[in-house]
Design an enzyme around this catalytic site. Structure first.
Site, PDB file in Angstrom:
ATOM      1  N   ARG A  63      57.884  47.284   8.752  1.00 19.73           N
ATOM      2  CA  ARG A  63      56.827  46.463   7.255  1.00 19.73           C
ATOM      3  C   ARG A  63      56.757  45.324   8.054  1.00 19.73           C
ATOM      4  NH1 ARG A  63      59.626  44.360   2.607  1.00 19.73           N
ATOM      5  NH2 ARG A  63      57.639  43.071   1.782  1.00 19.73           N
ATOM      6  N   HIS A 152      54.089  43.506  -1.051  1.00 25.01           N
ATOM      7  CA  HIS A 152      54.808  44.294  -1.074  1.00 25.01           C
ATOM      8  C   HIS A 152      54.122  45.585  -2.006  1.00 25.01           C
ATOM      9  CE1 HIS A 152      57.180  40.923  -2.967  1.00 25.01           C
ATOM     10  NE2 HIS A 152      58.103  41.588  -2.515  1.00 25.01           N
ATOM     11  N   HIS A 180      58.130  44.267  -9.578  1.00 32.24           N
ATOM     12  CA  HIS A 180      58.279  44.603  -8.133  1.00 32.24           C
ATOM     13  C   HIS A 180      59.276  43.478  -8.163  1.00 32.24           C
ATOM     14  CE1 HIS A 180      60.461  45.159  -3.948  1.00 32.24           C
ATOM     15  NE2 HIS A 180      60.910  44.050  -3.803  1.00 32.24           N
ATOM     16  N   LEU A 181      60.709  43.465  -8.794  1.00 29.21           N
ATOM     17  CA  LEU A 181      61.011  41.981  -8.974  1.00 29.21           C
ATOM     18  C   LEU A 181      62.835  41.955  -7.634  1.00 29.21           C
ATOM     19  CD1 LEU A 181      61.328  41.926 -12.773  1.00 29.21           C
ATOM     20  CD2 LEU A 181      60.136  41.104 -11.379  1.00 29.21           C
ATOM     21  N   ASN A 183      64.689  40.336  -4.007  1.00 28.90           N
ATOM     22  CA  ASN A 183      64.458  39.126  -3.973  1.00 28.90           C
ATOM     23  C   ASN A 183      63.135  38.004  -3.685  1.00 28.90           C
ATOM     24  OD1 ASN A 183      65.752  36.962  -3.185  1.00 28.90           O
ATOM     25  ND2 ASN A 183      65.122  36.706  -0.999  1.00 28.90           N
ATOM     26  N   GLY A 184      62.016  38.622  -3.072  1.00 29.52           N
ATOM     27  CA  GLY A 184      60.803  38.574  -3.492  1.00 29.52           C
ATOM     28  C   GLY A 184      60.120  39.411  -4.219  1.00 29.52           C
ATOM     29  N   ARG A 213      61.501  31.260  -3.257  1.00 30.31           N
ATOM     30  CA  ARG A 213      60.611  30.449  -3.196  1.00 30.31           C
ATOM     31  C   ARG A 213      60.319  30.143  -4.925  1.00 30.31           C
ATOM     32  NH1 ARG A 213      57.851  35.685  -0.928  1.00 30.31           N
ATOM     33  NH2 ARG A 213      60.439  36.454  -0.694  1.00 30.31           N
ATOM     34  N   ARG A 255      72.985  38.070  -9.329  1.00 30.32           N
ATOM     35  CA  ARG A 255      74.362  38.860  -9.614  1.00 30.32           C
ATOM     36  C   ARG A 255      75.489  37.822  -9.755  1.00 30.32           C
ATOM     37  NH1 ARG A 255      74.643  43.145  -5.346  1.00 30.32           N
ATOM     38  NH2 ARG A 255      73.572  41.435  -4.036  1.00 30.32           N
ATOM     39  N   GLY A 301      65.674  44.664  -6.383  1.00 36.48           N
ATOM     40  CA  GLY A 301      66.959  44.603  -6.495  1.00 36.48           C
ATOM     41  C   GLY A 301      66.770  44.111  -7.880  1.00 36.48           C
ATOM     42  N   GLY A 303      65.038  44.236 -10.703  1.00 35.72           N
ATOM     43  CA  GLY A 303      63.708  45.092 -11.897  1.00 35.72           C
ATOM     44  C   GLY A 303      65.134  46.511 -11.779  1.00 35.72           C
ATOM     45  N   ASN A 305      67.887  47.466 -11.712  1.00 38.06           N
ATOM     46  CA  ASN A 305      69.744  46.876 -11.872  1.00 38.06           C
ATOM     47  C   ASN A 305      70.060  45.282 -12.302  1.00 38.06           C
ATOM     48  OD1 ASN A 305      71.059  47.764  -9.605  1.00 38.06           O
ATOM     49  ND2 ASN A 305      70.056  46.671  -8.460  1.00 38.06           N
TER      50      ASN A 305
HETATM   51  P1  AMP Z   1      65.975  43.325  -3.440  1.00 40.25           P
HETATM   52  O1  AMP Z   1      64.904  42.231  -2.583  1.00 40.25           O
HETATM   53  O2  AMP Z   1      64.866  44.345  -3.843  1.00 40.25           O
HETATM   54  O3  AMP Z   1      66.990  43.611  -2.504  1.00 40.25           O
HETATM   55  O4  AMP Z   1      67.146  42.665  -4.577  1.00 40.25           O
HETATM   56  C1  AMP Z   1      67.366  41.603  -4.300  1.00 40.25           C
HETATM   57  C2  AMP Z   1      68.227  40.671  -5.203  1.00 40.25           C
HETATM   58  O5  AMP Z   1      68.120  42.052  -6.235  1.00 40.25           O
HETATM   59  C3  AMP Z   1      69.053  39.608  -6.011  1.00 40.25           C
HETATM   60  O6  AMP Z   1      68.343  38.970  -6.024  1.00 40.25           O
HETATM   61  C4  AMP Z   1      70.101  40.300  -5.805  1.00 40.25           C
HETATM   62  O7  AMP Z   1      70.453  39.618  -7.156  1.00 40.25           O
HETATM   63  C5  AMP Z   1      69.476  41.690  -7.710  1.00 40.25           C
HETATM   64  N1  AMP Z   1      70.672  42.511  -7.504  1.00 40.25           N
HETATM   65  C6  AMP Z   1      70.772  43.751  -7.077  1.00 40.25           C
HETATM   66  N2  AMP Z   1      71.976  43.991  -8.184  1.00 40.25           N
HETATM   67  C7  AMP Z   1      72.313  43.485  -9.342  1.00 40.25           C
HETATM   68  C8  AMP Z   1      72.893  43.390 -10.346  1.00 40.25           C
HETATM   69  N3  AMP Z   1      73.585  44.557 -10.453  1.00 40.25           N
HETATM   70  N4  AMP Z   1      72.717  42.799 -10.862  1.00 40.25           N
HETATM   71  C9  AMP Z   1      71.444  41.506 -10.453  1.00 40.25           C
HETATM   72  N5  AMP Z   1      70.628  41.210  -9.815  1.00 40.25           N
HETATM   73  C10 AMP Z   1      71.269  42.407  -8.788  1.00 40.25           C
END
Ligand code: AMP
Length: 586
Positions: A63, A152, A180-181, A183-184, A213, A255, A301, A303, A305
């Site tokens: 990527r 993304h 797409h929610l 870390n980015g 960011r 989290r 992550g 969106g 979870n």
């Molecule tokens: P990603 O970049 O798609 O891996 O997403 C990472 C983000 O998802 C981080 O901010 C994590 O804290 C968040 N995340 C993952 N699992 C959970 C969850 N169960 N509850 C809240 N945030 C989460």
């Protein structure tokens, strides 16, 4: 093909070994919490290469976040491509260096395998120009390459396809807002299957609030920061110390922030509120931009979870048909087995879907396509468009009659199709109602004369010319030609040219079309959005890729020089990923 996909992100390195035949992941893993005292990208990639069976891998897909103006599609990596990605580092300072570290190490470890770069920016290549331009001095912006790109891409396009499949609707008939929610974070408005608006711009810094960011910011605030902190420190602050981390003071992991908010931490609560508010604003804006929305899709992550964040984002949107079902939202768990969950109430007119993204599968399929040896095939990016003014092709006899016995055409300007040129010579066309002077002759001479005019010209001349492919003049309209040496009446030869695309066989292969196909082309960069149907594909060894339309058609789309159009179709692999049919009219 077994493809190792490496997604070297800003805070984690994800990998997946995917069999593109079965679409199954043979091995999956992630090295998390990279940076700030944790593991380095280099160490993370080494660890991953130790975890997988290297003998199984047939290709590696990487990527790459920013492809700049240069890359519109998946690209086989060589040293020059690495250098070009390096040049895009200032556009994505947090990501491209991470992506490059992955590429370098993987190429060192697996030098005999094809490595392919898949760009985040590619999906947004059809952004309309109203969404591309910032309101800056146009010349300055163009000189410095300052425009919106969007990111993304693999995630937005994947979840959009999955959502369409789930809703049992044709993607081309849906207006989607994909969020797409992770870390980015970025939002995307998808219409006709294409990205028409997206929240990230020149760099992945614009738009939503992210892990570290800042997202949208008054440019005045940036200037103030630069005055106080200098450029490099401002860069670091905006990219690494802002967003959820900056607001909460608790790091970038939602989290942890949710946990602290529940325990009463006010900054944690503030971070969550500001985050949700930014996403809500984009939902409103994109619904307005598209004049409505059929479904909102949440992924990444957060969106996927965080039920709590989804609730905050989507509350009180029932005024435009979004109704979240509290229980469904609370219980939603997406997984490889259950990749889509509808969290809206039955009464909602806008569906709200949680979709597990699979950027890695998208990446693997595109990698396999390039690695399979299709690399000499030109990348199926936008088709350049040329606007043909009215013109005349002559044969030997008509040349003699109009310009004198044995006269020759003189070259005024070469055209893009090899050997074709605009001549200095011009003629007058005469019809029952009127005449048009100064009509350019194109060379070289042909077997029979052919005069190509637009519909507007027909009114001026008072004739009714049929729409015809070039060369098919039998039974076409009559016209009188007046030249310096004589007048010539032709009983047939006057046509309105059928809009068409010239293609080399390699282009046809890349686009998955054949000679004689009729396709649709969505115009890029026009002032007025327009999709042309009934566009004829003409394939020949001597052709150079170019779509030809007449002045009426160009005006209808308010096209300017250098515009391009996109064939409405899906490259075979990607289409298969979402079981979508390639869109071809006939
Ligand atoms: P990603 O970049 O798609 O891996 O997403 C990472 C983000 O998802 C981080 O901010 C994590 O804290 C968040 N995340 C993952 N699992 C959970 C969850 N169960 N509850 C809240 N945030 C989460």
């Amino acid at each position: 093909m077994k493809v190792l996909v490496i997604n070297c992100g800003s805070s984690s390195v994800k990998y997946r070994l995917i069999d593109t035949e079965t679409r199954m992941a043979l091995s999956v893993g992630v090295v998390e919490r990279i940076g700030d005292g944790g593991t380095s990208h280099r160490a993370a990639v080494s660890e991953i290469l130790e975890r997988v069976d290297l003998t199984e891998i047939e290709a590696v897909g990487h990527r790459v976040v920013h492809g700049g103006e240069r890359f519109h599609d998946a690209t086989l990596i060589d040293d020059q491509v690495v250098a070009a990605i390096e040049e895009c580092v200032p556009l994505a300072p947090l990501h491209n260096p991470a992506n490059l570290a992955g590429i370098r190490l993987a190429r060192e470890a697996l030098p005999s395998l094809p490595h392919v770069a898949i760009f985040d920016t590619a999906f947004h290549r059809r952004l309309p120009r109203r969404a591309i331009h910032y309101a800056l001095d146009l010349d300055l912006a163009q000189r410095l390459g300052i425009r919106r790109y969007g990111f993304h891409g693999p995630s937005h396009s994947y979840v959009a396809r999955r959502a369409a499949e789930y809703l049992e609707r044709d993607l081309e008939d849906l207006r989607l807002i994909t969020l797409h929610l992770g870390n980015g974070a970025s939002a995307c408005a998808i219409e006709l299957g294409a990205s028409v608006e997206t929240s990230m711009g020149l760099t992945p810094l614009e738009g939503l609030v992210m892990g570290t960011r800042c997202g949208d910011l008054d440019p005045g605030a940036v200037l103030q920061l630069v005055r106080e902190l200098g450029v490099d420190e401002t860069d670091r602050v905006l990219n690494r110390e802002s967003g959820l981390a900056g607001l909460s003071g608790l790091g970038n992991d939602l989290r942890d922030i949710e946990e602290q908010a529940a325990a009463g931490n006010d900054r944690a609560r503030l971070a969550i509120t500001v985050y949700a508010h930014a996403v809500r604003r984009y939902i409103g804006a994109y619904a307005a931009a598209m004049g409505g929305v059929d479904a909102i899709v949440l992924t990444g992550g957060i969106g996927e979870n965080s039920a709590q964040m989804r609730r905050r984002i989507l509350q009180q949107l029932d005024f435009f048909g979004v109704r979240l079902d509290e229980d469904r939202n609370h219980d939603a768990r997406v997984s490889a087995e259950v990749p889509v969950v509808d969290v809206s109430t039955d009464r909602a007119s806008v569906r709200t879907l949680v979709v597990k993204t699979n950027e890695e599968l998208m990446t693997a399929l595109q990698t396999a396509r390039v690695a399979r040896g299709d690399t000499e095939v030109r990348s199926p990016g936008p088709v350049p468009i040329a606007i043909s003014g009215r013109h005349v092709h002559l044969d030997r006899a008509s040349m003699d009659a109009l310009f004198g016995e044995g006269s020759e055409l003189t070259v005024y300007k070469n055209l893009s199709q090899p050997g074709q040129y605009a001549a200095r010579e011009t003629l007058t066309l005469v019809g029952p109602r009127g005449q048009i002077e100064g009509v350019r002759v194109l060379g070289p001479l042909r077997k029979s004369p052919q005069i190509e005019i637009s519909r507007t010209d027909e009114f001026a001349l008072g004739v009714d010319a049929p729409i015809r492919a070039s060369g098919k003049t039998q039974g076409s309209a009559p016209v009188t030609l007046v030249g310096p040496a004589g007048t010539l009446h032709l009983n047939e030869g006057l046509i309105c040219a059928w809009r068409h695309i010239h293609m080399h066989p390699k282009d046809a292969e890349a686009y998955g079309v054949e000679n004689g196909d009729e396709v649709e082309v969505a115009i890029q960069g026009g002032e007025r959005d327009l999709t042309f149907g009934d566009v004829l594909v003409r394939v020949k060894d001597s052709y150079v890729l170019e779509m030809h339309i007449d002045t009426d058609e160009a005006n209808a789309a308010e096209l300017s020089r250098g515009a391009g159009g996109d064939l409405l179709y899906d490259p075979p692999d990607i289409a298969a990923a979402a079981s979508l049919e390639r869109r071809r009219t006939r």
